[in-house]
Design a protein around this motif. Structure first.
Motif, PDB file in Angstrom:
ATOM      1  N   PHE A  85      -6.013  -1.187   6.290  1.00 14.24           N
ATOM      2  CA  PHE A  85      -5.176  -2.386   6.202  1.00 14.24           C
ATOM      3  C   PHE A  85      -6.042  -3.643   6.095  1.00 14.24           C
ATOM      4  O   PHE A  85      -5.852  -4.500   5.243  1.00 14.24           O
ATOM      5  CB  PHE A  85      -4.284  -2.532   7.448  1.00 14.24           C
ATOM      6  N   LEU A  86      -6.990  -3.718   7.054  1.00 10.84           N
ATOM      7  CA  LEU A  86      -7.784  -4.942   7.207  1.00 10.84           C
ATOM      8  C   LEU A  86      -8.542  -5.295   5.936  1.00 10.84           C
ATOM      9  O   LEU A  86      -8.637  -6.464   5.571  1.00 10.84           O
ATOM     10  CB  LEU A  86      -8.770  -4.745   8.370  1.00 10.84           C
ATOM     11  N   SER A  88      -7.998  -4.298   2.761  1.00 12.00           N
ATOM     12  CA  SER A  88      -7.312  -4.207   1.464  1.00 12.00           C
ATOM     13  C   SER A  88      -6.824  -5.600   1.065  1.00 12.00           C
ATOM     14  O   SER A  88      -6.981  -6.552   1.814  1.00 12.00           O
ATOM     15  CB  SER A  88      -6.121  -3.251   1.568  1.00 12.00           C
ATOM     16  N   TYR A  89      -6.247  -5.690  -0.126  1.00 11.41           N
ATOM     17  CA  TYR A  89      -5.719  -6.991  -0.553  1.00 11.41           C
ATOM     18  C   TYR A  89      -4.294  -6.803  -1.046  1.00 11.41           C
ATOM     19  O   TYR A  89      -3.745  -5.697  -1.032  1.00 11.41           O
ATOM     20  CB  TYR A  89      -6.637  -7.581  -1.640  1.00 11.41           C
ATOM     21  N   THR A  90      -3.720  -7.895  -1.492  1.00 10.42           N
ATOM     22  CA  THR A  90      -2.381  -7.895  -2.068  1.00 10.42           C
ATOM     23  C   THR A  90      -2.165  -6.625  -2.886  1.00 10.42           C
ATOM     24  O   THR A  90      -2.978  -6.315  -3.758  1.00 10.42           O
ATOM     25  CB  THR A  90      -2.231  -9.132  -2.973  1.00 10.42           C
ATOM     26  N   MET A 100       0.539  -0.364   2.825  1.00  8.94           N
ATOM     27  CA  MET A 100       0.779  -1.774   3.097  1.00  8.94           C
ATOM     28  C   MET A 100       2.162  -2.182   2.606  1.00  8.94           C
ATOM     29  O   MET A 100       2.881  -2.922   3.281  1.00  8.94           O
ATOM     30  CB  MET A 100      -0.322  -2.617   2.435  1.00  8.94           C
ATOM     31  N   THR A 320      -2.274 -15.750  -1.583  1.00 13.63           N
ATOM     32  CA  THR A 320      -2.678 -15.099  -0.346  1.00 13.63           C
ATOM     33  C   THR A 320      -1.727 -15.552   0.762  1.00 13.63           C
ATOM     34  O   THR A 320      -1.402 -16.732   0.853  1.00 13.63           O
ATOM     35  CB  THR A 320      -4.120 -15.507  -0.004  1.00 13.63           C
ATOM     36  N   ASN A 321      -1.277 -14.595   1.582  1.00 15.88           N
ATOM     37  CA  ASN A 321      -0.361 -14.974   2.671  1.00 15.88           C
ATOM     38  C   ASN A 321      -0.899 -14.439   3.998  1.00 15.88           C
ATOM     39  O   ASN A 321      -2.090 -14.540   4.241  1.00 15.88           O
ATOM     40  CB  ASN A 321       1.062 -14.504   2.345  1.00 15.88           C
ATOM     41  N   GLN A 322      -0.066 -13.868   4.832  1.00 14.61           N
ATOM     42  CA  GLN A 322      -0.543 -13.407   6.140  1.00 14.61           C
ATOM     43  C   GLN A 322      -0.156 -11.941   6.353  1.00 14.61           C
ATOM     44  O   GLN A 322       0.259 -11.558   7.450  1.00 14.61           O
ATOM     45  CB  GLN A 322       0.063 -14.261   7.260  1.00 14.61           C
ATOM     46  N   LEU A 324      -1.490  -9.093   6.992  1.00 15.95           N
ATOM     47  CA  LEU A 324      -1.967  -8.304   8.130  1.00 15.95           C
ATOM     48  C   LEU A 324      -1.171  -8.630   9.393  1.00 15.95           C
ATOM     49  O   LEU A 324      -0.882  -7.757  10.206  1.00 15.95           O
ATOM     50  CB  LEU A 324      -3.454  -8.587   8.369  1.00 15.95           C
TER      51      LEU A 324
ATOM     52  N   ALA B 137      -5.503 -21.072   2.659  1.00 15.60           N
ATOM     53  CA  ALA B 137      -5.793 -20.112   1.587  1.00 15.60           C
ATOM     54  C   ALA B 137      -6.259 -20.932   0.395  1.00 15.60           C
ATOM     55  O   ALA B 137      -6.233 -22.178   0.442  1.00 15.60           O
ATOM     56  CB  ALA B 137      -4.557 -19.300   1.231  1.00 15.60           C
ATOM     57  N   HIS B 271     -12.105 -16.037   2.282  1.00  9.93           N
ATOM     58  CA  HIS B 271     -11.826 -14.605   2.209  1.00  9.93           C
ATOM     59  C   HIS B 271     -12.422 -13.985   0.951  1.00  9.93           C
ATOM     60  O   HIS B 271     -12.342 -12.778   0.769  1.00  9.93           O
ATOM     61  CB  HIS B 271     -10.320 -14.327   2.288  1.00  9.93           C
ATOM     62  N   PRO B 277     -12.175 -10.518   5.860  1.00 14.05           N
ATOM     63  CA  PRO B 277     -11.277  -9.473   5.355  1.00 14.05           C
ATOM     64  C   PRO B 277      -9.988 -10.037   4.760  1.00 14.05           C
ATOM     65  O   PRO B 277      -9.439 -11.007   5.267  1.00 14.05           O
ATOM     66  CB  PRO B 277     -10.963  -8.636   6.604  1.00 14.05           C
ATOM     67  N   HIS B 278      -9.521  -9.388   3.699  1.00 16.18           N
ATOM     68  CA  HIS B 278      -8.324  -9.881   3.010  1.00 16.18           C
ATOM     69  C   HIS B 278      -7.013  -9.449   3.661  1.00 16.18           C
ATOM     70  O   HIS B 278      -5.949  -9.921   3.278  1.00 16.18           O
ATOM     71  CB  HIS B 278      -8.323  -9.397   1.550  1.00 16.18           C
ATOM     72  N   GLY B 279      -7.090  -8.513   4.594  1.00 11.55           N
ATOM     73  CA  GLY B 279      -5.910  -8.170   5.401  1.00 11.55           C
ATOM     74  C   GLY B 279      -4.701  -7.674   4.632  1.00 11.55           C
ATOM     75  O   GLY B 279      -3.582  -7.908   5.056  1.00 11.55           O
ATOM     76  N   GLY B 280      -4.911  -7.026   3.496  1.00 11.51           N
ATOM     77  CA  GLY B 280      -3.761  -6.526   2.749  1.00 11.51           C
ATOM     78  C   GLY B 280      -2.968  -7.625   2.069  1.00 11.51           C
ATOM     79  O   GLY B 280      -1.838  -7.423   1.640  1.00 11.51           O
ATOM     80  N   GLY B 281      -3.581  -8.813   1.968  1.00 16.72           N
ATOM     81  CA  GLY B 281      -2.906  -9.949   1.321  1.00 16.72           C
ATOM     82  C   GLY B 281      -3.115 -11.233   2.098  1.00 16.72           C
ATOM     83  O   GLY B 281      -2.746 -12.311   1.619  1.00 16.72           O
ATOM     84  N   GLY B 282      -3.702 -11.172   3.233  1.00 17.14           N
ATOM     85  CA  GLY B 282      -3.998 -12.353   4.022  1.00 17.14           C
ATOM     86  C   GLY B 282      -4.118 -11.959   5.481  1.00 17.14           C
ATOM     87  O   GLY B 282      -3.830 -10.815   5.822  1.00 17.14           O
ATOM     88  N   PRO B 283      -4.598 -12.824   6.351  1.00 13.29           N
ATOM     89  CA  PRO B 283      -4.866 -14.247   6.184  1.00 13.29           C
ATOM     90  C   PRO B 283      -6.131 -14.559   5.388  1.00 13.29           C
ATOM     91  O   PRO B 283      -7.057 -13.773   5.357  1.00 13.29           O
ATOM     92  CB  PRO B 283      -5.055 -14.730   7.632  1.00 13.29           C
ATOM     93  N   GLY B 284      -6.109 -15.737   4.787  1.00 10.88           N
ATOM     94  CA  GLY B 284      -7.281 -16.260   4.125  1.00 10.88           C
ATOM     95  C   GLY B 284      -7.661 -17.564   4.781  1.00 10.88           C
ATOM     96  O   GLY B 284      -7.253 -17.852   5.904  1.00 10.88           O
TER      97      GLY B 284
END
Ligand SMILES: Cc1ncc(COP(=O)(O)O)c(C=O)c1O
Lengths: 441, 477
Positions: A85-86, A88-90, A100, A320-322, A324, B137, B271, B277-284
């Motif tokens: 999870f940590l 990976s990206y969008t 995810m 990019t959002n939040q 995680l 971001a 990020h 880490p990108h956290g699966g889409g964030g946080p950035g």
């Protein structure tokens, strides 16, 4: 640099790495980089520990007003620490990112259930910016030139909201909050609602910390305006959800749902709304679909609202959002469960009552505001000097002045301070607080 | 040796039913009577599940998700480099993670020091004079930067007139979206045949209505804009400001800088370039740097250091745009970026840049025979190729890659190249990773088209019906 010996360099037919930058004109080359040379992990960790120890840690915490020290199940940190999870990206490649995607779909669902709202997107930066986006969304929907805000809204929140209104033909108009019990002055509010009102923003609990029965009454008087509520998610353990009391858009700060305080960032913005606004809404949304074999699968959807497709006409610029932390909040709510959330909310209220009791013998701190506080207890302070400073000397964090948070507080409330509690506030902290207050007197 | 995704047919959280025995402190039930009856609820609508089931559920889901820790993740424009574990460890030190934002400067000297040093490092790396860490971001940094530009023109009494922001057609979608959000009209200019800024088009677009020109360098095609100082000159001559989208900073860090190139405002993506880490889409996190003449417009507060060595939050900026986020920015991300810079240092950061660029150019040489790679051979940190010459669709090739367990590049961005793949290997891959990736992509292009359409078959799900997802919205379980 040993990189000069890299086999890759020879493969591309270059003799030195300089050739990689032959397109960067000499006159704009950086001559020197005034940053210390690198150090080892051991040295870095040691240095970091030393710097961390320059922060003061407090045994007793009474700070809140938006960021709270709440129970975080160890499992939450463990789940969001999963490197899959940590790191990976969008989820652009949906099939490779089902984990995810399903998690975010579950976040949307669990929050919609908790709030009673139709749709929740897959996260915004934080509560304040989500409120800004909610206000922009309301303006897109009905284009009224005024948005009504509670006069006690914290300055920082108001400032962020203000920034988000830039370029729109919108005025933020304050409406009254009763200085007697910290609830919405419905008469004042009603007087400000007109045909140009895009939205009414209402906070639950109010910025003075009290549970506000009048939030539920706004839908009766709002006319064409949208009701944007800003809820404390923990309070939903005991309060009717916004979806049942007429909210059109609901915003929350999700830090309390399993995130450490981290000096106030990064946080988690939670944005929910009614079905009919889906196409006017900002942010990423995950939808359920199926694959070619008919198997359930998840994928980003409604992307034609977003910046990568709609560009200048997008509903928002957010990319990019939040994500995680959306997973953190989902795990938190899953682990805590309905009875846990209720207990946490009740315990918080129990502790705010205890706090009022434990300062009641003090002449210096008086509870003058009527009504029921949730986490943040406002008290009139008649002592001299900065209470927050004085408490800090006794190892207590808290006692922030109202004026630090609100631009022009009511005359009656001037000189008040906040002491905030959570379900974690223990008897020993309450005792330490009453002792400290005696000494200060 | 590639990724094998787990397939669990994992139920939704709401479909799992078990006892919830997670313990929280018991509370006095009667407290609920303090709440007005019409507001009270007895029915909190959440699933009831055991903690162990929640953990197993998300652990299984995590095994259905690809991350940088599993291998190459060459998403162009996203800089998916290895995220060092030391940064996570430092970010979880309690004295950092358990601080409240309103506790007061005296109690957070350590955190303020980290922020101050990061401001200094970012200024030095970019040759800007002041930095705010508040934006959350890249896109949020853009928005902040544009608000600063807006306020600057307003302070000069020119905002009425300067309504336009010029953006090249190769720009990322957030650029026009941010400019529009801040109330500007977006004027898009086409790129020149060599893929860089078309100076004539720029000159034609520039006028006394221009507030700013917004670009990234190298641009989204991975090409360095050689005539950048000339661009800066003509933009400034028209009274507009030059904005730097720092998403591509990994291509130039330590080699050149936006400041040297003549930019006035820049955002960084912590990020991306700084490995958080990108956290699966964030946080950035998207700090913004500005030249001296714009410092007074920064959002408040900024972190400063007094002559006696104390750090403090300065809320007193004369012409501040106000605030763009609640407190001081994404602190734990800021801390990780600080750790990254401190660890690598001036020597390591520059070397990382060189490696990132070298890796990209190696891929150019590996892929150049099979794919058309427009606009010259020399790239910076990323390359854009088109699959048109292979007769295959970029999307299909991407699905071939993921079916093999290799994350695909960005597809269909930038918009000015058809059927494109944007590949950014970063510095944290080996030659073996690069070769494996290149071999796989070349082999993808040689598959017959029909068979590609059926991929993926080795992942937890096959190709997903996106049209259905959008037409029959199902956004809730
Ligand atoms: C070129 C470019 N600009 C801006 C952004 C936006 O950054 P963020 O996703 O952090 O908001 C991106 C990110 O994907 C990008 O690639």
């Amino acid at each position: 640099m040993e990189i000069e010996d890299s086999p890759l360099l020879k493969e591309i037919g270059f003799h030195s790495t300089d050739e990689l930058f032959q397109d960067v004109p000499q006159k704009i080359r950086k001559k020197e980089l005034k940053i210390p040379r690198g150090i080892s992990e051991f040295e870095l960790t040691h240095l970091s520990q030393e710097i961390a120890s320059m922060n003061r840690s407090f045994r007793h915490n009474f700070l809140g007003n938006g960021i709270y020290d709440r129970i975080i199940p160890s499992s939450v940190d463990s789940i969001i620490g999963r490197s899959e999870f940590l790191t990976s990206y969008t989820p652009y490649q949906a099939e490779m990112s089902q984990g995810m995607l399903q998690s975010l779909f579950e976040f949307q669902s669990i929050i919609s259930d908790l709030t009673g709202m139709d749709i929740t997107n897959s996260s915004m930066y934080d509560g304040f910016t989500a409120l800004g986006e909610a206000a922009r969304m309301a303006y897109r929907i009905n284009e009224g030139s005024e948005i009504l805000v509670p006069e006690t809204m914290y300055r920082s929140k108001l400032n962020v909201l203000h920034s988000y209104m830039t370029g729109l033909n919108v005025r933020l108009v304050p409406y009254g909050i009763s200085p007697a019990d910290g609830t919405i002055d419905l008469e004042s509010l009603e007087g400000k609602i007109n045909d140009n009102t895009s939205a009414i923003i209402a906070e639950q609990p109010s910025s003075l910390g009290n549970i506000d029965r009048n939030v539920a009454k706004i839908s009766e008087i709002k006319k064409k305006a949208l009701l944007i509520t800003y809820y404390d998610p923990i309070a939903l353990g005991v309060l009717k959800p916004p979806g049942e009391t007429g909210s059109d858009i609901n915003v929350m700060e999700g830090q309390q749902l399993g995130l450490h305080r981290n000096l106030g960032g990064p946080l988690l913005g939670i944005l929910s709304f009614r079905n009919e606004f889906a196409r006017k809404s900002p942010g990423r949304i995950i939808g359920e679909s199926n694959d070619t074999q008919g198997k359930r699968a998840f994928v980003m959807t409604l992307q034609t609202r977003e910046q990568h497709i709609r560009r200048a006409k997008a509903m928002s610029n957010i990319c990019t959002n939040q994500a995680l932390f959306a997973v953190a909040a989902t795990s938190y709510l899953g682990i805590i469960g309905p009875s846990g959330l209720k207990k946490i909310a009740l315990k918080t209220m129990e502790n705010s009552q205890k706090l009022i009791n434990s300062v009641s013998r003090s002449k210096m701190l008086k509870r003058e505001l009527n009504g029921v506080p949730f986490s943040d207890v406002i008290l009139k302070y008649s002592g001299k000097g900065d209470l927050q400073h004085k408490l800090a000397e006794s190892g207590i964090a808290g006692g922030i002045e109202l004026e630090k948070l609100i631009e022009n507080p009511h005359r009656q409330l001037k000189g008040s301070v906040f002491l905030s509690v959570t379900e974690k506030t223990g008897t020993e902290s309450l005792e330490a607080l009453s002792k400290a207050i005696e000494v200060i007197q | 040796m590639t990724y094998h995704q787990a397939t669990y047919d994992e139920p939704l959280l709401s479909e799992i039913h078990s006892d919830n025995r997670y313990k929280v402190p018991e509370a006095d039930e009667n407290i609920i009577n303090l709440i007005p009856e019409e507001l009270r609820t007895d029915n909190v609508n959440l699933p009831v599940i055991a903690e162990y089931d929640v953990v197993r559920h998300f652990t299984r889901l995590s095994q259905m998700n690809y991350g940088v820790d599993l291998g190459i993740y060459p998403l162009g424009s996203c800089t998916m480099k290895f995220n060092p574990k030391f940064a996570d460890r430092i970010a979880s030190m309690e004295n950092f993670s358990e601080t409240h934002p309103l506790v007061g400067d005296d109690s957070i000297q350590g955190s303020l020091r980290v922020m101050y040093e990061l401001q200094v490092y970012l200024s030095e790396l970019s040759d800007m004079d002041a930095v705010t860490l508040q934006p959350l971001a890249g896109a949020h940094g853009e928005y902040t930067g544009i608000l600063i530009i807006r306020k600057y023109h307003e302070s000069k009494g020119e905002l009425e007139k300067r309504r336009e922001i010029i953006i090249p057609d190769s720009a990322h979608g957030t650029n026009p979206a941010s400019a529009a959000m801040a109330g500007f009209d977006v004027v898009e200019i086409p790129s020149s045949p060599d893929g860089t800024v078309d100076l004539d088009a720029l000159k034609a677009a520039l006028s006394d209505r221009t507030a700013a020109f917004m670009i990234t360098n190298p641009n989204t095609l991975g090409l360095f804009e050689k005539r950048i100082t000339e661009i800066a000159e003509i933009v400034h001559k028209s009274g507009a400001l030059l904005y730097y989208d720092g998403a591509n900073f990994n291509a130039i860090m330590g080699i050149t800088s936006p400041g040297l190139m003549g930019f006035d405002v820049v955002h960084f993506n912590l990020h991306k370039t700084f490995a958080t880490p990108h956290g699966g889409g964030g946080p950035g996190s998207g700090p913004v740097g500005v030249k001296k003449f714009l410092k007074e417009f920064l959002p408040i507060p900024v972190v400063e250091k007094s002559p006696d060595g104390k750090y403090f939050l300065n809320f007193d900026l004369r012409n501040t745009i106000g605030k763009v986020s609640p407190y001081y920015g994404a602190f734990s991300t800021i801390l990780r970026a600080w750790a990254y810079i401190t660890y690598h240092g001036s020597d390591g950061l520059t070397e990382n840049t060189v490696r990132a660029v070298l890796n990209t150019n190696y891929l150019v040489s590996r892929l150049g025979n099979d794919f058309k790679i427009p606009f010259g051979k020399l790239k910076k940190h990323e390359l854009v190729l088109t699959t048109e010459n292979t007769g295959k669709r970029a999307l299909d090739l991407a699905k071939y890659l993921i079916d093999l367990g290799i994350h695909a590049p960005t597809v269909y961005f930038p918009l000015n190249v058809h059927e494109d793949m944007m590949i950014e290997p970063t510095e944290t891959v080996s030659k073996r990773d690069l070769d494996q990736f290149a071999d796989a992509l070349i082999s993808a292009s040689r598959q017959d088209e029909e068979s590609l359409k059926h991929l993926p078959v080795n992942l937890s799900v096959g190709r997903i019906d996106e049209v259905k997802a959008a037409r029959q919205l199902k956004l809730h379980w």
